[in-house]
Structure formats: structure tokens, C-alpha cells
Enzyme design. Structure first.
Site, PDB file in Angstrom:
ATOM      1  N   HIS A  28      -4.241   4.239   2.082  1.00 37.64           N
ATOM      2  CA  HIS A  28      -5.035   4.310   3.017  1.00 37.64           C
ATOM      3  C   HIS A  28      -6.142   5.296   2.885  1.00 37.64           C
ATOM      4  O   HIS A  28      -7.368   5.163   3.111  1.00 37.64           O
ATOM      5  CB  HIS A  28      -4.441   4.516   4.186  1.00 37.64           C
ATOM      6  CG  HIS A  28      -3.264   3.484   4.711  1.00 37.64           C
ATOM      7  ND1 HIS A  28      -1.856   3.895   4.897  1.00 37.64           N
ATOM      8  CD2 HIS A  28      -3.372   2.281   4.999  1.00 37.64           C
ATOM      9  CE1 HIS A  28      -1.255   2.936   5.254  1.00 37.64           C
ATOM     10  NE2 HIS A  28      -2.090   1.868   5.237  1.00 37.64           N
ATOM     11  N   LYS A 140      -4.014  -4.076  -2.891  1.00 38.96           N
ATOM     12  CA  LYS A 140      -2.504  -4.064  -2.655  1.00 38.96           C
ATOM     13  C   LYS A 140      -2.150  -5.444  -2.052  1.00 38.96           C
ATOM     14  O   LYS A 140      -1.445  -6.055  -2.226  1.00 38.96           O
ATOM     15  CB  LYS A 140      -1.885  -2.934  -1.826  1.00 38.96           C
ATOM     16  CG  LYS A 140      -0.794  -3.266  -1.278  1.00 38.96           C
ATOM     17  CD  LYS A 140       0.385  -2.831  -2.247  1.00 38.96           C
ATOM     18  CE  LYS A 140       1.912  -2.881  -1.780  1.00 38.96           C
ATOM     19  NZ  LYS A 140       1.938  -3.255  -0.346  1.00 38.96           N
ATOM     20  N   GLN A 144      -4.949 -11.198   1.520  1.00 36.21           N
ATOM     21  CA  GLN A 144      -5.646 -10.687   2.746  1.00 36.21           C
ATOM     22  C   GLN A 144      -6.886 -10.606   2.464  1.00 36.21           C
ATOM     23  O   GLN A 144      -7.804 -10.957   3.241  1.00 36.21           O
ATOM     24  CB  GLN A 144      -4.762  -9.649   3.197  1.00 36.21           C
ATOM     25  CG  GLN A 144      -5.357  -8.803   4.512  1.00 36.21           C
ATOM     26  CD  GLN A 144      -4.605  -7.682   4.766  1.00 36.21           C
ATOM     27  OE1 GLN A 144      -3.921  -7.998   5.623  1.00 36.21           O
ATOM     28  NE2 GLN A 144      -4.926  -6.587   4.462  1.00 36.21           N
ATOM     29  N   ARG A 178       5.924   0.471   4.007  1.00 35.67           N
ATOM     30  CA  ARG A 178       7.239   0.012   4.125  1.00 35.67           C
ATOM     31  C   ARG A 178       8.259   0.661   2.973  1.00 35.67           C
ATOM     32  O   ARG A 178       9.502   0.316   3.091  1.00 35.67           O
ATOM     33  CB  ARG A 178       7.355  -1.634   3.924  1.00 35.67           C
ATOM     34  CG  ARG A 178       6.826  -2.270   4.944  1.00 35.67           C
ATOM     35  CD  ARG A 178       7.190  -3.949   4.778  1.00 35.67           C
ATOM     36  NE  ARG A 178       6.954  -4.505   6.015  1.00 35.67           N
ATOM     37  CZ  ARG A 178       5.718  -5.206   6.157  1.00 35.67           C
ATOM     38  NH1 ARG A 178       4.976  -5.108   5.362  1.00 35.67           N
ATOM     39  NH2 ARG A 178       5.690  -6.128   7.110  1.00 35.67           N
TER      40      ARG A 178
HETATM   41  P1  AMP Z   1      -1.733  -1.609   5.998  1.00 30.99           P
HETATM   42  O1  AMP Z   1      -1.632  -0.510   6.965  1.00 30.99           O
HETATM   43  O2  AMP Z   1      -0.541  -1.872   5.189  1.00 30.99           O
HETATM   44  O3  AMP Z   1      -2.097  -2.840   6.718  1.00 30.99           O
HETATM   45  O4  AMP Z   1      -2.862  -1.588   5.059  1.00 30.99           O
HETATM   46  C1  AMP Z   1      -4.044  -1.128   5.658  1.00 30.99           C
HETATM   47  C2  AMP Z   1      -5.183  -1.292   4.384  1.00 30.99           C
HETATM   48  O5  AMP Z   1      -4.714  -0.359   3.252  1.00 30.99           O
HETATM   49  C3  AMP Z   1      -5.136  -2.841   3.708  1.00 30.99           C
HETATM   50  O6  AMP Z   1      -6.579  -3.113   3.337  1.00 30.99           O
HETATM   51  C4  AMP Z   1      -4.202  -2.621   2.718  1.00 30.99           C
HETATM   52  O7  AMP Z   1      -4.594  -3.404   1.347  1.00 30.99           O
HETATM   53  C5  AMP Z   1      -4.540  -1.157   1.924  1.00 30.99           C
HETATM   54  N1  AMP Z   1      -3.564  -0.459   1.332  1.00 30.99           N
HETATM   55  C6  AMP Z   1      -2.113  -0.512   1.535  1.00 30.99           C
HETATM   56  N2  AMP Z   1      -1.631   0.060   0.577  1.00 30.99           N
HETATM   57  C7  AMP Z   1      -2.398   0.388  -0.381  1.00 30.99           C
HETATM   58  C8  AMP Z   1      -2.367   0.862  -1.680  1.00 30.99           C
HETATM   59  N3  AMP Z   1      -1.323   1.285  -2.360  1.00 30.99           N
HETATM   60  N4  AMP Z   1      -3.680   0.928  -2.390  1.00 30.99           N
HETATM   61  C9  AMP Z   1      -4.882   0.744  -1.852  1.00 30.99           C
HETATM   62  N5  AMP Z   1      -4.762   0.066  -0.719  1.00 30.99           N
HETATM   63  C10 AMP Z   1      -3.630   0.032  -0.027  1.00 30.99           C
END
Ligand code: AMP
Length: 282
Positions: A28, A140, A144, A178
Site C-alpha cells: 500500500h 497484485k 481488479q 491476509r
Molecule cells: P487492498 O487493501 O488489499 O484492497 O489493496 C489496496 C491496493 O493495494 C490495491 O490496489 C492492491 O492491488 C494494492 N496492493 C495490495 N498488495 C500489494 C502489493 N503486495 N504490492 C503492490 N500493491 C499492492
């Protein structure tokens, strides 16, 4: 929030937006740093969106740590943190949803019915509230990002979508909120996702183009890990997510969804380009 966005725009300052579900990690933060570099004002949202979780999924258990997240954000020069309640986003008698046909139905959409409808709907609402010039997403969640790019284009949102590379632990494990569910042993087991994808990527670089064989390489790697149970392994077009038999001219995405214990993890790799180029290809 709408008022803030309008004020910022009147001052001719660009708005960068990073939507998240919280339990923030370096993945993030990498989005926020790039948003900071590209835009004058940085808005981050934290919202665990109920409509993108199926009834048997982990919505209630999803890791939440708003205080810890807010503390982390003070170090990232975030201008606005938007952390709405479900009632703020879905007002009473809410009845309008966004569906992106076609590419939403593959992979994550097939395994998680209604998932992308929930994602597209909440991001549409968030874009209308925050009014960003640029919204940043991670590779990631490559499908989406593709769904949202399509939505932004089709519905003429005045926002540019930028997709950035996957941030990984040194072990190769892609950072994910997760991962907090994993024991140390499960975390070690989870490195098999990246290992399998990397082996397939090497085979691709050596000339392998067959989906069956590339998928087979990942499948064999994952089968060697007793704690892992495959949901899907698939080679798809990186833009429209149609399944492929063979990698041709267009970028192809090798994706995996694997259960480690009860935790479902996803990862992916674009065939034929380096990790840095990866995000630009989707
Ligand atoms: P989430 O909180 O899981 O919904 O993720 C929020 C944003 O962070 C989304 O655009 C995800 O694709 C991105 N994200 C989550 N994990 C990673 C990662 N390991 N590397 C880069 N972006 C990430």
C-alpha cells in the site's frame, strides 16, 4: 469530502488517490509514495467493502487496524484519510451497482461470485467522492486493475488509472493484508506461489509458449507443497482476461489462487517481461 476535492481542484492542485481496505503494508505504501510523487494532494481511503465479499468469505474476519493504519500514514505525508462507515457509502435503499461484463467473469470473478460488482461499485462511489486526477492500484490484484481501467474508460470517469508493481517479501511472498492470518509455517509454505510463477516465467523466457505447460509448471511446484491447495492456475490475456491456449503477441498473465490452510492467497506474473515492466503491461 466532496467539498475538499472541489477546493483542491479550484486551487489547481492535482489529486492522487489510493483506495485500500486497510491493514496497511509496504505494498500500500508503495502506491502512496508514487501518488505523492505524481500529484500535489494525496488522499487515501480505508474501507473494508462488504459488497465485494461473498457470504462464505472473510468479511467479518478481515484484518482491521484503523489506529495503527492512521499512525503509519502520518509518516507518509498523506493529506486526507477517508475512512467511511458502510452506512456512509451505502445509504438506505441503496440500489445502484456497476458491473463490468466479460473480463469480470474470469478467474477471481468465477471463484468469487459478485466480487467485481462490489469492487466496481465501491470504486465508482469513491471516485465520485474524492474526484482524483490519478488513482493508483497494485498489480497484485491485476484483474481488479483491468476491471477498473475498463470501468473508468467506459463510464468516462475523469481519472487516470495507474497500476504499480507487486511488492514482495525477500522470500518472494507478495505482501497482502491476509498474510496476517498465516502462521510462520504457512508463510514459508506460501512462498510456493512466487516460486512456481518464477519457474514458469523462466520457462517462458526459454521459449515455452503453451498455456498447458506453463500452468503445469506452476501446478507441479504447488503440488510439492503439502499445505497448499489450488483454487485456480490460469494463463489469460493481460487486458481482457480471456483464457489463452498459447502466448502470442499480446502480454499474457499467469495467475494463481491458492489456499494455505483457510487463507486464500493470489499472485500473478506477466510472461516475458521483468517485474518492473510487469505493472505497465496490464
Ligand atoms: P487492498 O487493501 O488489499 O484492497 O489493496 C489496496 C491496493 O493495494 C490495491 O490496489 C492492491 O492491488 C494494492 N496492493 C495490495 N498488495 C500489494 C502489493 N503486495 N504490492 C503492490 N500493491 C499492492
Amino acid at each position: 469530502m466532496i467539498l475538499i476535492a472541489r477546493e483542491v481542484q479550484r486551487a489547481n492542485r492535482s489529486i492522487g488517490f489510493v483506495p485500500t481496505m486497510g491493514a496497511l503494508h509496504e505494498g500500500h505504501l508503495s502506491l502512496m509514495r508514487e501518488a505523492r510523487a505524481q500529484c500535489d494532494t494525496l488522499v487515501v481511503s480505508i474501507f473494508v467493502n462488504p459488497t465485494q465479499f461473498g457470504p462464505a468469505e472473510d468479511f467479518t474476519k478481515y484484518p482491521r487496524d484503523l489506529d495503527g493504519d492512521a499512525a503509519l500514514l502520518t509518516g507518509e505525508s498523506v493529506d486526507y484519510l477517508f475512512a467511511p462507515t458502510a452506512g456512509d457509502i451505502y445509504r438506505s435503499e441503496f440500489s445502484t451497482y456497476v458491473t463490468v461484463d466479460g473480463l469480470s467473469e474470469q478467474l477471481e470473478g468465477a471463484s468469487r461470485q459478485g466480487h467485481f460488482r462490489g469492487v466496481a461499485t465501491v470504486v465508482a462511489i469513491l471516485l465520485n467522492i474524492v474526484r482524483p486526477d490519478v488513482a493508483f492500484f497494485g498489480q497484485k490484484d491485476a484483474q481488479q486493475a483491468a476491471v477498473l481501467k475498463r470501468m473508468v474508460r467506459d463510464l468516462a470517469f475523469d481519472t487516470k488509472v495507474v497500476v504499480l508493481p507487486i511488492v514482495r517479501e525477500e522470500s518472494g511472498l507478495a505482501l497482502s493484508s491476509r498474510n496476517a492470518f498465516l502462521t510462520d509455517e504457512q508463510k514459508r509454505a506460501a512462498t510456493v506461489l512466487h516460486r512456481g510463477l518464477s519457474q514458469a516465467s523462466r520457462a517462458y523466457n526459454d521459449g515455452e509458449r503453451s498455456a498447458e505447460r506453463l500452468v503445469g509448471i506452476v501446478s507441479a511446484a504447488i503440488a510439492s507443497e503439502p499445505l497448499a491447495r489450488v483454487d485456480y492456475i490460469s494463463l489469460n490475456d493481460a487486458e481482457d482476461f480471456q483464457p489463452l491456449v498459447q502466448v502470442e503477441e499480446r502480454p499474457a498473465l499467469l495467475s494463481v489462487a491458492v489456499y494455505i490452510g483457510k487463507t486464500r492467497l493470489i499472485d500473478n506474473m506477466v510472461m516475458g517481461v521483468t517485474e518492473k515492466q510487469d505493472a505497465a503491461a496490464v
